[in-house]
Scaffold this active site. Sequence first.
Site, PDB file in Angstrom:
ATOM      1  N   ASP A   9       0.876  -1.163   0.000  1.00  0.00           N
ATOM      2  CA  ASP A   9       0.000   0.000   0.000  1.00  0.00           C
ATOM      3  C   ASP A   9       0.926   1.230   0.000  1.00  0.00           C
ATOM      4  OD1 ASP A   9      -2.226   1.753   0.761  1.00  0.00           O
ATOM      5  OD2 ASP A   9      -1.276   1.759   2.736  1.00  0.00           O
ATOM      6  N   ASP A  11      -0.049   5.105   0.954  1.00  0.00           N
ATOM      7  CA  ASP A  11      -0.243   6.085   2.039  1.00  0.00           C
ATOM      8  C   ASP A  11      -0.324   5.364   3.394  1.00  0.00           C
ATOM      9  OD1 ASP A  11      -1.579   8.904   0.601  1.00  0.00           O
ATOM     10  OD2 ASP A  11      -1.468   7.043  -0.546  1.00  0.00           O
ATOM     11  N   ASP A 169      -1.586  -0.674   6.052  1.00  0.00           N
ATOM     12  CA  ASP A 169      -1.772  -0.109   7.400  1.00  0.00           C
ATOM     13  C   ASP A 169      -3.230   0.032   7.796  1.00  0.00           C
ATOM     14  OD1 ASP A 169      -2.190   2.023   5.501  1.00  0.00           O
ATOM     15  OD2 ASP A 169      -2.090   3.415   7.200  1.00  0.00           O
TER      16      ASP A 169
END
Length: 217
Positions: A9, A11, A169
């Site tokens: 991922d 961001d 995250d």
Amino acid sequence: MTIKACVFDMDGTLLNTLDDLATSANTVLRQHGFDPHPVEAYRTFVGSGVRNLIIRALPENARNEATIDACLAAFKIHYDTHWADQTHLYEGLTDTLDQLTKQGLKLAILTNKPQPFADLCVDKFLGRWTWNIVQGQQDGLPIKPDAAVSQKVTDALEVSPAEVLYFGDSDVDMFTARNAGYRAIGVSWGFRSIDELNQAGAEQIIHQPHELLNLLN
Ligand SMILES: O=C(O)COP(=O)(O)O
């Protein structure tokens, strides 16, 4: 099963983009007469693409199509010149990505960031490594966690999903990995909580980038 590829991922996993996203969104809120949010609030607004970021940032009674569209357009204009003001690579990732490259792992990025901004970020912060594919949010394609978008990544990597570690995250990332058949690895240095990652089905949580190297065998 030997791991052949790592998908990340963007961001909150590779890049800390929180301040720049919050600044652009707060600027747009003020321009339209709405109250800004503390930067920390954006931890839960980011993760499902910029349209959803704008919707989440707007007051509930202002979430109509015209306002969303106007704010989204203004956001893109502001972010276009401020996406790299404070954004930076998370500490420890340089060595880890170097190691992965040295060990012959294939690398990819799968993000809900709009494709043009994802490409800009890769050029500026992640150009040192070879990415088999950088899959950002594109009009006409669903966003993560839809399996249609991860399928594009699997195809580009030319590996079987079980040979892929996916690092993210947020809950969306863990759902993405599970929908794709990748192994879902949560990272605790990003925007969301360890509880959220566990509840969304993280197979494992890592706290430092170098821990990633222990998961390869
Ligand atoms: O929601 C976004 O704009 C990007 O989020 P992601 O990189 O965590 O997928």
